[in-house]
Write an enzyme that holds these catalytic residues in place. Structure first.
Site, PDB file in Angstrom:
ATOM      1  CG  ASP A   1     -99.794 -33.884 -21.303  1.00  0.00           C
ATOM      2  OD1 ASP A   1     -98.842 -34.685 -21.509  1.00  0.00           O
ATOM      3  OD2 ASP A   1    -100.168 -33.023 -22.131  1.00  0.00           O
TER       4      ASP A   1
ATOM      5  CG  ASP B   1    -107.164 -29.211 -28.150  1.00  0.00           C
ATOM      6  OD1 ASP B   1    -106.148 -29.641 -28.725  1.00  0.00           O
ATOM      7  OD2 ASP B   1    -107.211 -28.093 -27.586  1.00  0.00           O
TER       8      ASP B   1
HETATM    9  N1  SAM Z   1     -99.442 -31.842 -25.158  1.00  0.00           N
HETATM   10  C1  SAM Z   1    -100.707 -32.161 -25.759  1.00  0.00           C
HETATM   11  C2  SAM Z   1    -101.645 -31.001 -25.752  1.00  0.00           C
HETATM   12  O1  SAM Z   1    -101.334 -30.014 -25.113  1.00  0.00           O
HETATM   13  O2  SAM Z   1    -102.679 -31.107 -26.408  1.00  0.00           O
HETATM   14  C3  SAM Z   1    -101.270 -33.372 -25.111  1.00  0.00           C
HETATM   15  C4  SAM Z   1    -100.265 -34.466 -25.181  1.00  0.00           C
HETATM   16  S1  SAM Z   1    -100.716 -36.079 -24.881  1.00  0.00           S
HETATM   17  C5  SAM Z   1    -100.313 -36.767 -26.413  1.00  0.00           C
HETATM   18  C6  SAM Z   1    -102.471 -36.149 -24.821  1.00  0.00           C
HETATM   19  C7  SAM Z   1    -102.837 -37.525 -24.339  1.00  0.00           C
HETATM   20  O3  SAM Z   1    -104.124 -37.531 -23.730  1.00  0.00           O
HETATM   21  C8  SAM Z   1    -102.905 -38.559 -25.476  1.00  0.00           C
HETATM   22  O4  SAM Z   1    -101.925 -39.530 -25.251  1.00  0.00           O
HETATM   23  C9  SAM Z   1    -104.326 -39.131 -25.360  1.00  0.00           C
HETATM   24  O5  SAM Z   1    -104.383 -40.500 -25.670  1.00  0.00           O
HETATM   25  C10 SAM Z   1    -104.643 -38.851 -23.909  1.00  0.00           C
HETATM   26  N2  SAM Z   1    -106.072 -38.837 -23.563  1.00  0.00           N
HETATM   27  C11 SAM Z   1    -107.092 -38.295 -24.264  1.00  0.00           C
HETATM   28  N3  SAM Z   1    -108.268 -38.481 -23.616  1.00  0.00           N
HETATM   29  C12 SAM Z   1    -107.973 -39.144 -22.456  1.00  0.00           C
HETATM   30  C13 SAM Z   1    -108.757 -39.628 -21.361  1.00  0.00           C
HETATM   31  N4  SAM Z   1    -110.104 -39.436 -21.322  1.00  0.00           N
HETATM   32  N5  SAM Z   1    -108.137 -40.271 -20.338  1.00  0.00           N
HETATM   33  C14 SAM Z   1    -106.780 -40.450 -20.363  1.00  0.00           C
HETATM   34  N6  SAM Z   1    -105.980 -40.033 -21.386  1.00  0.00           N
HETATM   35  C15 SAM Z   1    -106.573 -39.381 -22.422  1.00  0.00           C
END
Ligand code: SAM
Length: 288
Positions: free
Chosen positions: A158, A161
């Site tokens: 989840d 992008d």
């Molecule tokens: N529902 C959203 C979408 O479809 O784009 C995504 C929701 S959630 C907020 C996305 C999460 O991914 C964020 O909390 C972000 O901090 C996390 N994230 C981004 N890159 C990451 C990584 N390399 N490892 C773990 N978490 C990550």
């Protein structure tokens, strides 16, 4: 950003969506990304990271129901679930509704997202962070899946992008790590953008995942604020049959799970795997 202004999404250069900002609840550059949470009259509270809408109170249920109940009910006896990303807590909320799941691990890179979403988007996690089955790991998902000694029946990516920290979660190293810690019969799903607008990302994911999994495809749902068409979810397992279960089988499992949803139902589950011809045509050897 001030109250009573307009927030413009920056995911695409030549077009986009905007939201009126009735009130800014939080805006900060965390260690990893620019995080804003604001109130919009049409969609309620909106959270964006690095200029891209992540989730809104009004339509988040569609995305989170489809990314949890589809793999969990297709698997049929998942006990251990891994969520990569998911900082807003709604994916955890939906997974925790499955009583037979024994452990839920979430690997989120940005502790700030968890902290601020618990405070400003409480309905997303709805208390799920206090579930005794839950463990939070603050790390880059690609590190975790390549180093953990744990195994999982379901992995849900989840993530944001493929820009900024999210980019790591669309790499072969990440997919290889996921395959490494999935149990036999396990299922991997990931948000893969709106394929009408981000088709290259879907093709790239399919190509990379196909190195590690025998069956790679997609399923879809329309999420209004992931605008531009159907939100596409990557699907990977080593058993194609998991993607072709009958509505009757899913119905029986859904009934015994005792879960009521606002978007998901067994008919939607099976129909979601029907893909547009342009996506079939763009994918190599995509027979069904
Ligand atoms: N529902 C959203 C979408 O479809 O784009 C995504 C929701 S959630 C907020 C996305 C999460 O991914 C964020 O909390 C972000 O901090 C996390 N994230 C981004 N890159 C990451 C990584 N390399 N490892 C773990 N978490 C990550």
């Amino acid at each position: 950003m001030a109250d009573n202004t307009v927030w413009q999404e920056t995911l695409h250069d030549q077009f986009g969506q905007y939201f009126t900002v009735e009130r800014v609840l939080y805006h900060e550059k965390t260690d990893h990304q620019d995080l804003i949470i604001f109130e919009n009259a049409a969609f309620g509270r909106v959270m964006a990271l690095d200029g891209v809408v992540q989730t809104t109170e009004r339509d988040e249920f569609i995305y989170h129901e489809m990314m949890t109940h589809v793999p969990l009910l297709a698997h049929g006896h998942a006990k251990r679930v891994l969520i990569i990303g998911g900082g807003d807590g709604a994916m955890l909320r939906e997974v925790s509704r499955h009583r037979n799941v024994e452990s839920i691990t979430m690997v989120e890179i940005d502790a700030g997202v968890v902290a601020f979403c618990r405070q400003y988007l409480p309905n997303h996690s709805a208390g799920a962070y206090d579930d005794p089955r839950f463990t939070l790991v603050i790390d880059d998902g690609v590190n975790f899946v390549n180093q953990t000694t744990q195994t999982f029946d379901i992995i849900i990516s989840d993530c944001t992008d493929p820009i900024g920290p999210g980019e790591n979660l669309f790499t072969s190293a990440f997919y290889q790590g996921c395959k490494r810690c999935l149990t036999p019969g396990g299922i991997f799903v990931a948000q893969n953008g709106v394929c009408f607008l981000q088709q290259d990302e879907a093709i790239d994911s399919h190509r990379k995942l196909s190195h590690y999994f025998a069956d790679v495809s997609f399923y879809q749902a329309a999420v209004p604020t992931y605008y531009g068409g159907m939100m596409t979810f990557a699907w990977a397992s080593d058993n194609e049959a998991l993607r072709h279960l009958s509505t009757e089988i899913i119905q029986a499992r859904f009934h015994s799970a005792g879960i009521r949803c606002r978007y998901y139902n067994p008919a939607i589950h099976t129909a979601a795997f029907a893909l547009p011809q342009y996506l079939h045509d763009a994918l190599p050897h995509q027979a069904t």
